[in-house]
Design a protein around this motif. Structure first.
Motif, PDB file in Angstrom:
ATOM      1  N   UNK A  17       0.800  -1.227   0.000  1.00  0.00           N
ATOM      2  CA  UNK A  17       0.000   0.000   0.000  1.00  0.00           C
ATOM      3  C   UNK A  17       0.839   1.286   0.000  1.00  0.00           C
ATOM      4  N   UNK A  18       1.855   1.435   0.853  1.00  0.00           N
ATOM      5  CA  UNK A  18       2.633   2.680   0.797  1.00  0.00           C
ATOM      6  C   UNK A  18       3.477   2.791  -0.475  1.00  0.00           C
ATOM      7  N   UNK A  19       3.823   1.651  -1.062  1.00  0.00           N
ATOM      8  CA  UNK A  19       4.550   1.692  -2.333  1.00  0.00           C
ATOM      9  C   UNK A  19       3.655   2.290  -3.408  1.00  0.00           C
ATOM     10  N   UNK A  20       2.410   1.813  -3.446  1.00  0.00           N
ATOM     11  CA  UNK A  20       1.476   2.362  -4.440  1.00  0.00           C
ATOM     12  C   UNK A  20       1.089   3.799  -4.089  1.00  0.00           C
ATOM     13  N   UNK A  21       1.153   4.161  -2.812  1.00  0.00           N
ATOM     14  CA  UNK A  21       0.903   5.558  -2.432  1.00  0.00           C
ATOM     15  C   UNK A  21       1.993   6.455  -3.004  1.00  0.00           C
ATOM     16  N   UNK A  30      -1.019   6.130 -10.850  1.00  0.00           N
ATOM     17  CA  UNK A  30      -0.788   5.872  -9.439  1.00  0.00           C
ATOM     18  C   UNK A  30      -2.072   5.753  -8.633  1.00  0.00           C
ATOM     19  N   UNK A  31      -3.062   6.561  -8.942  1.00  0.00           N
ATOM     20  CA  UNK A  31      -4.334   6.504  -8.211  1.00  0.00           C
ATOM     21  C   UNK A  31      -4.995   5.145  -8.382  1.00  0.00           C
ATOM     22  N   UNK A  32      -4.976   4.633  -9.599  1.00  0.00           N
ATOM     23  CA  UNK A  32      -5.570   3.323  -9.871  1.00  0.00           C
ATOM     24  C   UNK A  32      -4.818   2.227  -9.124  1.00  0.00           C
ATOM     25  N   UNK A  33      -3.494   2.288  -9.159  1.00  0.00           N
ATOM     26  CA  UNK A  33      -2.688   1.273  -8.462  1.00  0.00           C
ATOM     27  C   UNK A  33      -2.940   1.300  -6.956  1.00  0.00           C
ATOM     28  N   UNK A  35      -5.616   2.403  -5.457  1.00  0.00           N
ATOM     29  CA  UNK A  35      -6.980   1.930  -5.243  1.00  0.00           C
ATOM     30  C   UNK A  35      -7.042   0.404  -5.276  1.00  0.00           C
ATOM     31  N   UNK A  36      -6.355  -0.203  -6.234  1.00  0.00           N
ATOM     32  CA  UNK A  36      -6.295  -1.666  -6.307  1.00  0.00           C
ATOM     33  C   UNK A  36      -5.652  -2.221  -5.041  1.00  0.00           C
ATOM     34  N   UNK A  37      -4.610  -1.573  -4.578  1.00  0.00           N
ATOM     35  CA  UNK A  37      -3.932  -1.994  -3.346  1.00  0.00           C
ATOM     36  C   UNK A  37      -4.892  -1.929  -2.157  1.00  0.00           C
ATOM     37  N   UNK A  38      -5.648  -0.842  -2.065  1.00  0.00           N
ATOM     38  CA  UNK A  38      -6.589  -0.670  -0.951  1.00  0.00           C
ATOM     39  C   UNK A  38      -7.670  -1.745  -0.966  1.00  0.00           C
ATOM     40  N   UNK A  39      -8.202  -2.022  -2.125  1.00  0.00           N
ATOM     41  CA  UNK A  39      -9.265  -3.023  -2.194  1.00  0.00           C
ATOM     42  C   UNK A  39      -8.719  -4.448  -2.052  1.00  0.00           C
ATOM     43  N   UNK A  40      -7.451  -4.629  -2.327  1.00  0.00           N
ATOM     44  CA  UNK A  40      -6.821  -5.925  -2.041  1.00  0.00           C
ATOM     45  C   UNK A  40      -6.732  -6.128  -0.531  1.00  0.00           C
ATOM     46  N   UNK A  41      -6.322  -5.088   0.191  1.00  0.00           N
ATOM     47  CA  UNK A  41      -6.277  -5.166   1.654  1.00  0.00           C
ATOM     48  C   UNK A  41      -7.686  -5.453   2.186  1.00  0.00           C
ATOM     49  N   UNK A  42      -8.686  -4.786   1.643  1.00  0.00           N
ATOM     50  CA  UNK A  42     -10.072  -4.994   2.066  1.00  0.00           C
ATOM     51  C   UNK A  42     -10.508  -6.443   1.835  1.00  0.00           C
ATOM     52  N   UNK A  43     -10.215  -6.972   0.653  1.00  0.00           N
ATOM     53  CA  UNK A  43     -10.598  -8.352   0.328  1.00  0.00           C
ATOM     54  C   UNK A  43      -9.899  -9.349   1.250  1.00  0.00           C
ATOM     55  N   UNK A  44      -8.617  -9.146   1.466  1.00  0.00           N
ATOM     56  CA  UNK A  44      -7.870 -10.047   2.343  1.00  0.00           C
ATOM     57  C   UNK A  44      -8.382  -9.927   3.786  1.00  0.00           C
TER      58      UNK A  44
END
Length: 127
Positions: A17-21, A30-33, A35-44
């Motif tokens: 997440x901070x890498x994609x931030x 970067x915003x899309x990446x 966002x994908x990172x955030x929703x991956x954390x949510x799914x996990x």
């Protein structure tokens, strides 16, 4: 083992997440990446709740991992809301806290779930 694998995935997703931030600030996609990172954390985090329930229910162990997983899911939802709202002063420290919590929980989770049928000590059966 399933709970430990879920925690490893959660910790890795939080590490990304901070890498994609950083990419959010430096590249056009970067915003899309992020966002994908955030929703991956949510799914996990959702899978983590399910895993904690599945590990607890059949074995009759402590429900403490379920409480941790539910609290973590709540923090994840707050983190996503803060990110969407652009409240960086809380979003960034909360992300650091969540990564630390995930590492701590991972370090406290046994490598193998205890199974009463596989105890190393079993009384000798009469011949």
């Amino acid at each position: 083992m399933f709970l430990r694998v879920t925690l490893i995935l959660q910790t890795l997703a939080l590490f990304a997440a901070p890498i994609t931030a950083g990419l959010l600030l430096s590249v056009p996609n970067g915003r899309t990446l992020h966002s994908v990172s955030a929703y991956t954390v949510f799914t996990v985090a959702i899978v983590h709740v399910i895993a904690a329930i599945l590990v607890w229910r059949p074995g009759g162990g402590s429900p403490r991992p379920i409480l941790y997983a539910v609290v973590f899911l709540g923090l994840t939802l707050a983190q996503i809301a803060l990110g969407i709202a652009g409240v960086k002063t809380v979003h960034v420290p909360l992300g650091v806290l969540m990564f630390g919590m995930s590492l701590l929980q991972l370090s406290r989770t046994p490598r193998k779930e205890h199974s009463p049928s596989h105890d190393s000590f079993s009384p000798a059966e009469p011949a």
